[in-house]
Design a protein around this motif. Structure first.
Motif, PDB file in Angstrom:
ATOM      1  N   HIS A 106       0.851  -1.194   0.000  1.00  0.00           N
ATOM      2  CA  HIS A 106       0.000   0.000   0.000  1.00  0.00           C
ATOM      3  C   HIS A 106       0.887   1.245   0.000  1.00  0.00           C
ATOM      4  O   HIS A 106       1.978   1.257   0.580  1.00  0.00           O
ATOM      5  N   ALA A 107       0.424   2.306  -0.642  1.00  0.00           N
ATOM      6  CA  ALA A 107       1.208   3.539  -0.727  1.00  0.00           C
ATOM      7  C   ALA A 107       1.565   4.085   0.653  1.00  0.00           C
ATOM      8  O   ALA A 107       2.655   4.634   0.853  1.00  0.00           O
ATOM      9  N   GLY A 158      -5.207  -7.003   0.507  1.00  0.00           N
ATOM     10  CA  GLY A 158      -5.007  -5.790  -0.267  1.00  0.00           C
ATOM     11  C   GLY A 158      -6.254  -4.943  -0.416  1.00  0.00           C
ATOM     12  O   GLY A 158      -6.259  -3.960  -1.163  1.00  0.00           O
ATOM     13  N   LYS A 159      -7.312  -5.296   0.311  1.00  0.00           N
ATOM     14  CA  LYS A 159      -8.575  -4.568   0.219  1.00  0.00           C
ATOM     15  C   LYS A 159      -8.796  -3.741   1.477  1.00  0.00           C
ATOM     16  O   LYS A 159      -9.266  -4.235   2.490  1.00  0.00           O
ATOM     17  N   GLY A 160      -8.445  -2.482   1.447  1.00  0.00           N
ATOM     18  CA  GLY A 160      -8.731  -1.600   2.560  1.00  0.00           C
ATOM     19  C   GLY A 160      -7.641  -1.545   3.613  1.00  0.00           C
ATOM     20  O   GLY A 160      -6.613  -2.226   3.536  1.00  0.00           O
ATOM     21  N   ILE A 161      -7.892  -0.704   4.621  1.00  0.00           N
ATOM     22  CA  ILE A 161      -6.997  -0.516   5.755  1.00  0.00           C
ATOM     23  C   ILE A 161      -7.800  -0.768   7.024  1.00  0.00           C
ATOM     24  O   ILE A 161      -9.017  -0.946   6.978  1.00  0.00           O
ATOM     25  N   ALA A 162      -7.138  -0.776   8.177  1.00  0.00           N
ATOM     26  CA  ALA A 162      -7.846  -0.935   9.447  1.00  0.00           C
ATOM     27  C   ALA A 162      -7.001  -0.337  10.556  1.00  0.00           C
ATOM     28  O   ALA A 162      -5.782  -0.161  10.410  1.00  0.00           O
ATOM     29  N   ILE A 163      -7.647  -0.015  11.665  1.00  0.00           N
ATOM     30  CA  ILE A 163      -6.959   0.478  12.858  1.00  0.00           C
ATOM     31  C   ILE A 163      -7.272  -0.482  13.993  1.00  0.00           C
ATOM     32  O   ILE A 163      -8.440  -0.689  14.338  1.00  0.00           O
ATOM     33  N   VAL A 164      -6.230  -1.091  14.549  1.00  0.00           N
ATOM     34  CA  VAL A 164      -6.381  -2.128  15.567  1.00  0.00           C
ATOM     35  C   VAL A 164      -5.322  -1.919  16.648  1.00  0.00           C
ATOM     36  O   VAL A 164      -4.378  -1.147  16.454  1.00  0.00           O
ATOM     37  N   PRO A 165      -5.430  -2.604  17.786  1.00  0.00           N
ATOM     38  CA  PRO A 165      -4.332  -2.550  18.758  1.00  0.00           C
ATOM     39  C   PRO A 165      -3.038  -3.064  18.121  1.00  0.00           C
ATOM     40  O   PRO A 165      -3.038  -4.103  17.465  1.00  0.00           O
ATOM     41  N   ARG A 166      -1.950  -2.326  18.304  1.00  0.00           N
ATOM     42  CA  ARG A 166      -0.680  -2.689  17.667  1.00  0.00           C
ATOM     43  C   ARG A 166      -0.285  -4.129  17.978  1.00  0.00           C
ATOM     44  O   ARG A 166       0.171  -4.867  17.101  1.00  0.00           O
ATOM     45  N   ALA A 167      -0.456  -4.535  19.234  1.00  0.00           N
ATOM     46  CA  ALA A 167      -0.033  -5.877  19.633  1.00  0.00           C
ATOM     47  C   ALA A 167      -0.791  -6.972  18.900  1.00  0.00           C
ATOM     48  O   ALA A 167      -0.291  -8.087  18.753  1.00  0.00           O
TER      49      ALA A 167
END
Length: 303
Positions: free
Chosen positions: A176-177, A238-247
Motif C-alpha cells: 500500500h502507498a 489488499g482490500k482496505g486498511i484498518a486500525i487495531v491494537p498494535r499488539a
C-alpha cells in the motif's frame, strides 16, 4: 516436522533474532538454530535470511510460517480436547475474550497456567465485546476480557479491573502507498481510504469511529466485521486498511504480511477483566483472582 521446531521458528520470525528467541523460549541459541535448520531441511527451502536490521523471513518462509501458526493453534486446541476426554481436569472456568485480546493475553495466561488454575479446565470463548457483556450478564461465562466502554454501553451488574493499555495502530498491506511513510499517519488523511471496521457501538469500533468524528469527518467504511482476525485477513488481501491494537498485528508484522504504523493523534485503549458483581463460588473466585494477577501489567510496565 515437530511441534517444537515450528514453535521455535515462529519465535525467531516474531523477534527477528535467534538470540532473542532463545531467551524468550528459555533454551540455548544453539538448540533454536539446530531445530530451525532441521525444519528448513524437511521443508526443502530456507525460512530466514539475514537482513540489514536482523533476521528476515524469506518469501516462501512467510507463507509457510503463516500456515504453521494456524496449525500450531489447532494442535493446542487438540491437546486440550484430549485432556478433556481423559477427564483429567476437574473444574471448568469459562472466560470470554474480546476481539483481538487473545494475541495480547495468551502468553501471559499460559505461562504458568497449572499454577494459576490447578485442577481446572480453562474454556476460552472468543467473541465481540458486546457478546462478551451479554454472555456475562446471562451467566454463561465466568469472566471476560474486553475494551473498557462507556458506562451506558455496559450491562448493569458488571464490574471490571483494568489489566493493561494498548496503542492503536494502522495496518495496511505492505505494498500500500501508505506503507512507505516513515512518519505517523494522520487520521485526517485517511478520510477517503476504504477502511474495515469493528462493531461501531462498543469496543474497538467505537474508539476508531471517534478518531474520525472527533475531527468532524466520517470514515469511508468498506466493511464492518465482528473480529480483528477477519479485519487483518481483509487488509492482508489488499482490500482496505484498518486500525487495531498494535499488539494484535505483531505476528503478521513479523512475518511481513502486514505493515503496522503509528497514527496521529495517538490513541490508546484500556483492556479490562470484567465480571459479575455478585460473587462466584469460592473456588472460582480463587481462579478469578489468580487470572487477574497473571494478566495484569506489573506496576513498572503499566502505562
Amino acid at each position: 516436522m515437530e511441534f517444537r521446531q515450528i514453535r521455535y521458528a515462529l519465535a525467531v520470525a516474531k523477534l527477528r533474532s535467534f538470540t532473542k528467541a532463545a531467551e524468550r523460549l528459555n533454551i540455548s541459541q544453539s538448540a533454536v538454530s539446530e531445530q530451525v535448520k532441521l525444519l528448513e531441511e524437511e521443508a526443502g527451502f530456507p525460512l530466514f535470511k539475514r537482513g540489514p536490521r536482523g533476521i528476515d523471513v524469506t518469501e516462501r518462509g512467510r507463507t509457510f510460517l503463516y500456515e504453521a501458526e494456524r496449525i500450531a493453534s489447532d494442535l493446542l486446541s487438540l491437546s486440550d480436547t484430549a485432556r478433556r476426554l481423559r477427564g483429567a481436569l476437574l473444574d471448568t472456568f469459562t472466560i470470554g475474550m474480546g476481539s483481538g485480546t487473545a494475541q495480547i493475553f495468551m502468553p501471559r495466561l499460559f505461562n504458568n497456567l497449572e499454577e494459576t488454575m490447578p485442577g481446572a479446565r480453562l474454556e476460552i470463548v472468543t467473541a465481540p465485546t458486546k457478546s462478551i457483556f451479554n454472555e456475562l450478564h446471562e451467566e454463561r461465562i465466568d469472566a471476560g476480557i474486553a475494551i473498557e466502554s462507556e458506562p451506558d454501553r455496559v450491562p448493569a451488574g458488571l464490574v471490571f479491573d483494568r489489566l493493561t493499555e494498548v496503542e492503536m495502530a494502522l495496518i495496511v498491506h505492505p505494498k500500500h502507498a501508505l506503507a512507505r511513510s516513515r512518519q505517523p499517519i494522520d487520521i485526517g488523511g485517511l478520510v477517503a481510504e476504504p477502511i474495515i471496521m469493528n462493531e461501531l457501538s462498543v469496543g474497538y469500533g467505537q474508539v476508531v469511529l471517534s478518531l474520525f468524528t472527533d475531527l468532524g469527518i466520517r470514515p469511508n467504511i468498506l466493511a464492518i466485521v465482528d473480529n480483528i482476525d477477519t479485519m487483518k485477513a481483509i487488509v492482508q488481501s489488499g482490500k482496505g486498511i484498518a486500525i487495531v491494537p498494535r499488539a494484535c498485528a505483531a505476528n503478521e508484522a513479523a512475518l511481513g504480511v502486514l505493515k503496522v504504523m503509528s497514527i496521529t493523534p495517538a490513541r490508546s485503549v484500556a483492556l479490562s477483566l470484567f465480571r459479575r458483581r455478585q460473587p462466584l463460588s469460592r473456588r472460582k473466585e480463587g481462579y478469578l483472582n489468580a487470572l487477574r494477577d497473571a494478566l495484569k501489567d506489573e506496576p513498572s510496565k503499566a502505562k
